[in-house]
Scaffold this motif. Structure first.
Motif, mmCIF file in Angstrom:
data_model
loop_
_atom_site.group_PDB
_atom_site.id
_atom_site.type_symbol
_atom_site.label_atom_id
_atom_site.label_comp_id
_atom_site.label_asym_id
_atom_site.label_seq_id
_atom_site.Cartn_x
_atom_site.Cartn_y
_atom_site.Cartn_z
ATOM 1 N N ARG A 62 0.942 -1.278 0.184
ATOM 2 C CA ARG A 62 0.016 0.059 0.139
ATOM 3 C C ARG A 62 0.680 1.291 0.032
ATOM 4 N NH1 ARG A 62 -3.973 -1.895 4.702
ATOM 5 N NH2 ARG A 62 -1.981 -2.521 5.494
ATOM 6 N N GLY A 63 0.519 2.127 -0.791
ATOM 7 C CA GLY A 63 1.200 3.243 -0.888
ATOM 8 C C GLY A 63 0.954 4.020 -2.170
ATOM 9 N N ASP A 64 1.806 4.667 -2.795
ATOM 10 C CA ASP A 64 1.567 5.595 -4.239
ATOM 11 C C ASP A 64 2.065 4.377 -5.121
ATOM 12 O OD1 ASP A 64 1.003 7.103 -6.141
ATOM 13 O OD2 ASP A 64 2.586 8.695 -5.628
ATOM 14 N N PHE A 65 1.372 3.597 -5.574
ATOM 15 C CA PHE A 65 1.672 2.341 -6.604
ATOM 16 C C PHE A 65 1.563 3.048 -8.107
ATOM 17 C CE2 PHE A 65 2.169 -1.186 -8.832
ATOM 18 C CZ PHE A 65 2.638 -2.295 -7.992
ATOM 19 N N LYS A 66 2.929 3.018 -8.638
ATOM 20 C CA LYS A 66 3.074 3.376 -9.962
ATOM 21 C C LYS A 66 3.624 2.534 -11.037
ATOM 22 C CE LYS A 66 2.441 8.408 -8.982
ATOM 23 N NZ LYS A 66 3.313 9.817 -9.224
ATOM 24 N N GLY A 67 3.336 2.235 -12.149
ATOM 25 C CA GLY A 67 3.952 1.486 -13.178
ATOM 26 C C GLY A 67 3.655 0.032 -12.715
ATOM 27 N N GLU A 68 4.694 -0.808 -13.398
ATOM 28 C CA GLU A 68 4.707 -2.289 -13.161
ATOM 29 C C GLU A 68 5.563 -2.606 -12.306
ATOM 30 O OE1 GLU A 68 3.788 -5.203 -16.612
ATOM 31 O OE2 GLU A 68 5.932 -5.511 -16.211
ATOM 32 N N THR A 69 5.466 -3.381 -11.433
ATOM 33 C CA THR A 69 6.422 -4.126 -10.491
ATOM 34 C C THR A 69 6.378 -5.580 -10.443
ATOM 35 O OG1 THR A 69 6.490 -2.104 -8.795
ATOM 36 C CG2 THR A 69 7.061 -4.464 -7.977
ATOM 37 N N VAL A 70 7.394 -6.148 -10.830
ATOM 38 C CA VAL A 70 7.668 -7.659 -10.736
ATOM 39 C C VAL A 70 8.281 -8.212 -9.400
ATOM 40 C CG1 VAL A 70 8.603 -9.845 -11.802
ATOM 41 C CG2 VAL A 70 7.916 -7.819 -13.075
ATOM 42 N N LEU A 71 7.428 -8.922 -8.426
ATOM 43 C CA LEU A 71 7.823 -9.547 -7.338
ATOM 44 C C LEU A 71 8.022 -10.893 -7.281
ATOM 45 C CD1 LEU A 71 8.069 -9.161 -4.123
ATOM 46 C CD2 LEU A 71 5.517 -9.662 -4.043
ATOM 47 N N ASP A 72 9.413 -11.205 -7.158
ATOM 48 C CA ASP A 72 9.600 -12.716 -7.316
ATOM 49 C C ASP A 72 9.900 -13.258 -5.873
ATOM 50 O OD1 ASP A 72 10.791 -15.274 -7.852
ATOM 51 O OD2 ASP A 72 12.008 -14.429 -9.588
ATOM 52 N N ILE A 73 8.950 -14.100 -5.460
ATOM 53 C CA ILE A 73 9.208 -14.752 -3.833
ATOM 54 C C ILE A 73 9.737 -16.163 -3.825
ATOM 55 C CG2 ILE A 73 8.018 -14.969 -1.814
ATOM 56 C CD1 ILE A 73 6.039 -12.832 -2.704
ATOM 57 N N ASP A 74 10.770 -16.333 -3.115
ATOM 58 C CA ASP A 74 11.112 -17.572 -3.033
ATOM 59 C C ASP A 74 11.072 -18.115 -1.533
ATOM 60 O OD1 ASP A 74 12.523 -20.031 -2.834
ATOM 61 O OD2 ASP A 74 14.366 -19.422 -4.057
ATOM 62 N N VAL A 75 10.211 -19.050 -1.159
ATOM 63 C CA VAL A 75 9.920 -19.346 0.384
ATOM 64 C C VAL A 75 10.434 -20.706 0.626
ATOM 65 C CG1 VAL A 75 8.211 -19.598 2.062
ATOM 66 C CG2 VAL A 75 7.973 -17.863 0.373
ATOM 67 N N GLY A 76 11.452 -20.915 1.776
ATOM 68 C CA GLY A 76 11.849 -22.179 1.975
ATOM 69 C C GLY A 76 10.823 -23.025 2.981
ATOM 70 N N VAL A 77 10.991 -22.615 4.288
ATOM 71 C CA VAL A 77 10.120 -23.226 5.180
ATOM 72 C C VAL A 77 9.332 -22.093 5.934
ATOM 73 C CG1 VAL A 77 11.164 -25.324 5.448
ATOM 74 C CG2 VAL A 77 11.827 -23.424 7.074
ATOM 75 N N GLY A 78 9.330 -20.983 5.542
ATOM 76 C CA GLY A 78 8.654 -19.880 6.303
ATOM 77 C C GLY A 78 7.485 -19.290 5.484
ATOM 78 N N GLY A 79 7.109 -18.259 6.004
ATOM 79 C CA GLY A 79 5.745 -17.901 5.688
ATOM 80 C C GLY A 79 5.808 -16.470 5.112
ATOM 81 N N VAL A 80 5.341 -15.803 4.049
ATOM 82 C CA VAL A 80 5.216 -14.517 3.364
ATOM 83 C C VAL A 80 3.923 -14.165 3.236
ATOM 84 C CG1 VAL A 80 5.925 -12.887 1.492
ATOM 85 C CG2 VAL A 80 7.728 -15.170 2.273
#
Length: 286
Positions: free
Chosen positions: A202-220
């Protein structure tokens, strides 16, 4: 003779008195790093145990640094060099007795960075408590390697330029990132081991963002602004889950979900999920 013995005893104990006093001794160091005509700042910080506070401000200097520490337990170094139009600021703090700690130990850093200089950050911090606000700094690239820390990182004001990459590598940490939309980043990677991590866009979102998430045994947990166009790529495994909350997504093809307005949206996010034995929860909120 009795008085002589008494005086001799005091002299004998004096080194002990001094050592006990030195054990509690702390020092405070303040330094101002002058920009010296540079246009860009390259900050590299390596911080061990203690408390780390980073903030931004409208200052003419490149940085202001305040260190409150116990010399018996902590060593530190501040180095600044000018290379062309770039200032390179290297900061390090380490324990002198590896693997040990003490209630007597103090190691608190307060770092203020200028909003006037285009900046790259490479932050490496371990078993510490960290509060970092990078709001308003013209950030080109940020890398964070976070160990067993409890950290709160935010972008309280929009980045005035487009950031190329924000790379986050998290160990056994508890991490919260707020107002990530204000980072204004093209590409964000989040690699999480056994961590608990919240990414709030949340905030002033502009343009395109790619979010690449790699999770082992945790939680995101990923929190998105309500109404933002979204594509999610990834699949559930035997020991992993990817869940959506408050999002109206359609499966376009195997393991790819999109909001109806994704193709035409100027402001949008692409989330790529790779989960081992962990979980990713993606939630839309106001």
């Amino acid at each position: 003779m009795t008085i002589l013995k008494y005086l001799f005893g005091l002299i004998t104990l004096m080194p002990l008195f001094f050592s006990l006093a030195a054990a509690d001794t702390t020092e405070e160091v303040s330094e101002v790093v002058k920009a010296d005509g540079v246009e860009q700042l390259d900050v590299r910080l390596d911080f061990g145990a203690g408390s780390l506070f980073v903030r931004s401000d409208d200052i003419d200097e490149a940085a202001e640094i305040n260190v409150y520490y116990t010399p018996k337990w902590v060593d530190y170094d501040i180095d600044y060099k000018k290379k062309g139009n770039t200032g390179v600021l290297k900061l390090s703090s380490e324990l002198l007795h590896a693997g040990k700690s003490s209630d007597e130990m103090e190691n608190e850093w307060r770092l203020t960075l200028s909003k006037e200089l285009t900046t790259t950050l490479d932050l490496d911090f371990g078993a510490c408590e960290a509060e970092i606000d990078l709001g308003g700094i013209p950030l080109v690239e940020v890398t964070m390697d976070i160990g067993a820390a409890s950290a709160m990182i935010e972008f309280s004001e929009p980045n005035p330029i487009r950031m190329k990459e924000l790379n986050i590598d998290i160990g056994a940490s508890s991490l919260e990132l707020d107002d990530l939309a204000n980072a204004n980043a093209d590409y964000i990677t989040c690699s999480s081991g056994a961590a608990s991590c919240e990414l709030d866009f949340r905030g002033d979102f502009k343009g395109e963002t790619v979010l690449d998430i790699d999770v082992g045994v945790g939680g995101v947990d990923v929190i998105l602004p309500l109404g933002l166009a979204v594509r999610v790529e990834g699949d559930d495994g035997w020991f992993s889950t990817i869940d959506f909350h408050g999002l109206d997504l359609r499966e376009r093809r195997d393991d790819v979900w999109e909001s109806d307005d994704f193709d035409d949206a100027e402001d949008r996010i692409i989330i790529i999920c790779d989960v081992g034995m962990g979980s990713i929860d993606i939630t839309a909120k106001r």
